[in-house]
Design a protein around this motif. Structure first.
Motif, PDB file in Angstrom:
ATOM      1  N   ILE A  56       0.845  -1.187   0.000  1.00 56.82           N
ATOM      2  CA  ILE A  56       0.000   0.000   0.000  1.00 56.82           C
ATOM      3  C   ILE A  56       0.874   1.229   0.000  1.00 56.82           C
ATOM      4  CG2 ILE A  56      -1.810   1.268   1.197  1.00 56.82           C
ATOM      5  CD1 ILE A  56      -2.740  -1.314   2.466  1.00 56.82           C
ATOM      6  N   TYR A  57       0.627   2.114  -0.902  1.00 54.67           N
ATOM      7  CA  TYR A  57       1.356   3.374  -0.951  1.00 54.67           C
ATOM      8  C   TYR A  57       0.593   4.421  -0.142  1.00 54.67           C
ATOM      9  CZ  TYR A  57       4.094   1.089  -4.580  1.00 54.67           C
ATOM     10  OH  TYR A  57       4.899   0.210  -5.263  1.00 54.67           O
ATOM     11  N   ALA A  58       0.128   5.475  -0.757  1.00 53.43           N
ATOM     12  CA  ALA A  58      -0.580   6.525  -0.024  1.00 53.43           C
ATOM     13  C   ALA A  58      -1.983   6.069   0.368  1.00 53.43           C
ATOM     14  CB  ALA A  58      -0.680   7.781  -0.871  1.00 53.43           C
ATOM     15  N   GLY A  79       4.887   7.794   6.270  1.00 57.43           N
ATOM     16  CA  GLY A  79       4.320   8.555   7.374  1.00 57.43           C
ATOM     17  C   GLY A  79       4.229  10.052   7.158  1.00 57.43           C
ATOM     18  N   SER A  80       4.586  10.543   5.981  1.00 54.47           N
ATOM     19  CA  SER A  80       4.416  11.963   5.703  1.00 54.47           C
ATOM     20  C   SER A  80       2.935  12.275   5.554  1.00 54.47           C
ATOM     21  CB  SER A  80       5.153  12.340   4.420  1.00 54.47           C
ATOM     22  OG  SER A  80       6.545  12.149   4.574  1.00 54.47           O
ATOM     23  N   THR A  81       2.520  13.416   6.094  1.00 58.06           N
ATOM     24  CA  THR A  81       1.101  13.751   6.124  1.00 58.06           C
ATOM     25  C   THR A  81       0.815  15.106   5.481  1.00 58.06           C
ATOM     26  OG1 THR A  81       1.293  14.751   8.313  1.00 58.06           O
ATOM     27  CG2 THR A  81       0.749  12.410   8.227  1.00 58.06           C
ATOM     28  N   ALA A  82      -0.438  15.275   5.082  1.00 54.99           N
ATOM     29  CA  ALA A  82      -0.911  16.549   4.542  1.00 54.99           C
ATOM     30  C   ALA A  82      -2.373  16.698   4.920  1.00 54.99           C
ATOM     31  CB  ALA A  82      -0.727  16.602   3.035  1.00 54.99           C
ATOM     32  N   TYR A  83      -2.796  17.946   5.135  1.00 49.84           N
ATOM     33  CA  TYR A  83      -4.157  18.209   5.578  1.00 49.84           C
ATOM     34  C   TYR A  83      -4.787  19.343   4.792  1.00 49.84           C
ATOM     35  CZ  TYR A  83      -2.754  15.560   9.726  1.00 49.84           C
ATOM     36  OH  TYR A  83      -2.300  14.581  10.575  1.00 49.84           O
ATOM     37  N   ALA A  84      -6.101  19.283   4.660  1.00 41.16           N
ATOM     38  CA  ALA A  84      -6.839  20.426   4.136  1.00 41.16           C
ATOM     39  C   ALA A  84      -6.771  21.540   5.171  1.00 41.16           C
ATOM     40  CB  ALA A  84      -8.290  20.035   3.877  1.00 41.16           C
ATOM     41  N   SER A 114      -8.966  23.434   6.240  1.00 35.05           N
ATOM     42  CA  SER A 114     -10.151  23.475   7.101  1.00 35.05           C
ATOM     43  C   SER A 114     -10.053  22.538   8.305  1.00 35.05           C
ATOM     44  CB  SER A 114     -11.401  23.120   6.288  1.00 35.05           C
ATOM     45  OG  SER A 114     -11.271  21.829   5.718  1.00 35.05           O
ATOM     46  N   VAL A 115      -9.128  21.577   8.272  1.00 31.11           N
ATOM     47  CA  VAL A 115      -9.029  20.617   9.384  1.00 31.11           C
ATOM     48  C   VAL A 115      -7.680  20.667  10.095  1.00 31.11           C
ATOM     49  CG1 VAL A 115     -10.648  19.092   8.184  1.00 31.11           C
ATOM     50  CG2 VAL A 115      -8.194  18.652   8.027  1.00 31.11           C
ATOM     51  N   LYS A 116      -6.759  21.490   9.607  1.00 36.39           N
ATOM     52  CA  LYS A 116      -5.433  21.567  10.237  1.00 36.39           C
ATOM     53  C   LYS A 116      -5.557  21.961  11.698  1.00 36.39           C
ATOM     54  CE  LYS A 116      -2.473  22.631   6.262  1.00 36.39           C
ATOM     55  NZ  LYS A 116      -1.687  23.685   5.566  1.00 36.39           N
ATOM     56  N   GLY A 117      -4.826  21.250  12.543  1.00 33.29           N
ATOM     57  CA  GLY A 117      -4.856  21.531  13.972  1.00 33.29           C
ATOM     58  C   GLY A 117      -5.976  20.836  14.719  1.00 33.29           C
ATOM     59  N   ARG A 118      -6.922  20.264  13.985  1.00 31.02           N
ATOM     60  CA  ARG A 118      -8.045  19.558  14.621  1.00 31.02           C
ATOM     61  C   ARG A 118      -8.047  18.064  14.313  1.00 31.02           C
ATOM     62  NH1 ARG A 118     -13.109  20.612  13.121  1.00 31.02           N
ATOM     63  NH2 ARG A 118     -12.572  21.226  10.984  1.00 31.02           N
ATOM     64  N   PHE A 119      -7.624  17.695  13.109  1.00 31.15           N
ATOM     65  CA  PHE A 119      -7.629  16.294  12.690  1.00 31.15           C
ATOM     66  C   PHE A 119      -6.193  15.773  12.626  1.00 31.15           C
ATOM     67  CE2 PHE A 119     -11.780  16.293   9.959  1.00 31.15           C
ATOM     68  CZ  PHE A 119     -12.482  16.836  11.041  1.00 31.15           C
ATOM     69  N   THR A 120      -6.029  14.499  12.952  1.00 28.69           N
ATOM     70  CA  THR A 120      -4.727  13.850  12.850  1.00 28.69           C
ATOM     71  C   THR A 120      -4.881  12.520  12.123  1.00 28.69           C
ATOM     72  OG1 THR A 120      -3.991  14.843  14.937  1.00 28.69           O
ATOM     73  CG2 THR A 120      -2.738  12.972  14.102  1.00 28.69           C
ATOM     74  N   ILE A 121      -4.115  12.362  11.047  1.00 30.70           N
ATOM     75  CA  ILE A 121      -4.132  11.120  10.285  1.00 30.70           C
ATOM     76  C   ILE A 121      -2.946  10.259  10.707  1.00 30.70           C
ATOM     77  CG2 ILE A 121      -2.797  12.084   8.353  1.00 30.70           C
ATOM     78  CD1 ILE A 121      -4.530  10.391   6.456  1.00 30.70           C
ATOM     79  N   SER A 122      -3.151   8.963  10.762  1.00 30.78           N
ATOM     80  CA  SER A 122      -2.071   8.041  11.106  1.00 30.78           C
ATOM     81  C   SER A 122      -2.354   6.695  10.451  1.00 30.78           C
ATOM     82  CB  SER A 122      -1.945   7.878  12.624  1.00 30.78           C
ATOM     83  OG  SER A 122      -3.142   7.341  13.161  1.00 30.78           O
ATOM     84  N   ARG A 123      -1.363   5.815  10.458  1.00 33.85           N
ATOM     85  CA  ARG A 123      -1.567   4.486   9.878  1.00 33.85           C
ATOM     86  C   ARG A 123      -0.689   3.460  10.571  1.00 33.85           C
ATOM     87  NH1 ARG A 123       0.280   4.866   3.650  1.00 33.85           N
ATOM     88  NH2 ARG A 123       0.351   2.566   3.741  1.00 33.85           N
ATOM     89  N   ASP A 124      -1.134   2.224  10.509  1.00 29.52           N
ATOM     90  CA  ASP A 124      -0.386   1.087  11.029  1.00 29.52           C
ATOM     91  C   ASP A 124      -0.124   0.183   9.833  1.00 29.52           C
ATOM     92  OD1 ASP A 124       0.456  -1.347  12.098  1.00 29.52           O
ATOM     93  OD2 ASP A 124      -0.763  -1.118  13.897  1.00 29.52           O
ATOM     94  N   ASN A 125       1.073   0.247   9.291  1.00 30.15           N
ATOM     95  CA  ASN A 125       1.384  -0.501   8.074  1.00 30.15           C
ATOM     96  C   ASN A 125       1.290  -2.014   8.287  1.00 30.15           C
ATOM     97  OD1 ASN A 125       1.798   1.825   6.544  1.00 30.15           O
ATOM     98  ND2 ASN A 125       3.973   1.912   7.062  1.00 30.15           N
ATOM     99  N   ALA A 126       1.606  -2.464   9.483  1.00 27.97           N
ATOM    100  CA  ALA A 126       1.555  -3.902   9.765  1.00 27.97           C
ATOM    101  C   ALA A 126       0.126  -4.425   9.702  1.00 27.97           C
ATOM    102  CB  ALA A 126       2.164  -4.190  11.124  1.00 27.97           C
ATOM    103  N   LYS A 127      -0.835  -3.552   9.983  1.00 28.84           N
ATOM    104  CA  LYS A 127      -2.249  -3.953   9.988  1.00 28.84           C
ATOM    105  C   LYS A 127      -2.996  -3.461   8.755  1.00 28.84           C
ATOM    106  CE  LYS A 127      -2.635  -3.985  15.049  1.00 28.84           C
ATOM    107  NZ  LYS A 127      -3.359  -3.410  16.232  1.00 28.84           N
ATOM    108  N   ASN A 128      -2.296  -2.783   7.840  1.00 27.06           N
ATOM    109  CA  ASN A 128      -2.959  -2.204   6.655  1.00 27.06           C
ATOM    110  C   ASN A 128      -4.152  -1.349   7.064  1.00 27.06           C
ATOM    111  OD1 ASN A 128      -1.127  -3.367   4.899  1.00 27.06           O
ATOM    112  ND2 ASN A 128      -2.445  -5.088   4.370  1.00 27.06           N
TER     113      ASN A 128
END
Length: 121
Positions: A31-33, A55-60, A62-76
């Motif tokens: 899985i890429y992005a 693990g590089s992230t980008a946000y709209a 309108s949600v910066k400072g309120r939303f946080t994106i993350s991922r667990d590559n081992a669990k897809n």
């Protein structure tokens, strides 16, 4: 075959929090992005947040400072922690994964069915 499933949506009051999850399963090679998108009634679908496999992230804006994106590559699996929710965050939230499935030599985009988030008092 690949499956993308979102979960965690619901009804929350303004100022509240929700955590969305997106799980990719099936015959996945890599899985890429991974992205979160949302679509409010009568509006176009928009990108909310994105995360690369590194693990590089980008946000709209309108949600910066309120939303946080993350991922667990081992669990897809990818997550979206949403804090300080506003009524204008109300939408169906969709997960998209850019991935290579087993037996293929190129990446394709796979979408989930979406999960409803409603922010209302």
């Amino acid at each position: 075959q690949v499956h993308i499933v979102e979960s965690g949506g619901g009804l929350v009051q303004p100022g509240g929090s929700l955590r969305l999850s997106c799980a990719a399963s099936g015959s996945i090679f890599t899985i890429y992005a991974m992205d979160w998108h949302r679509q409010a009634p009568g509006k176009q679908r928009e990108l909310v947040a994105a995360i690369t496999s590194a693990g590089s992230t980008a946000y709209a804006d309108s949600v910066k400072g309120r939303f946080t994106i993350s991922r667990d590559n081992a669990k897809n699996t990818m997550y979206l922690q949403m804090n300080s929710l506003k009524p204008e965050d109300t939408a169906v939230y969709y997960c998209k994964a850019e991935l290579v499935h087993s037996g293929s030599d190129e990446a394709d985009d796979y979408w989930g069915q979406g999960t409803q988030v409603t922010v209302s008092s």
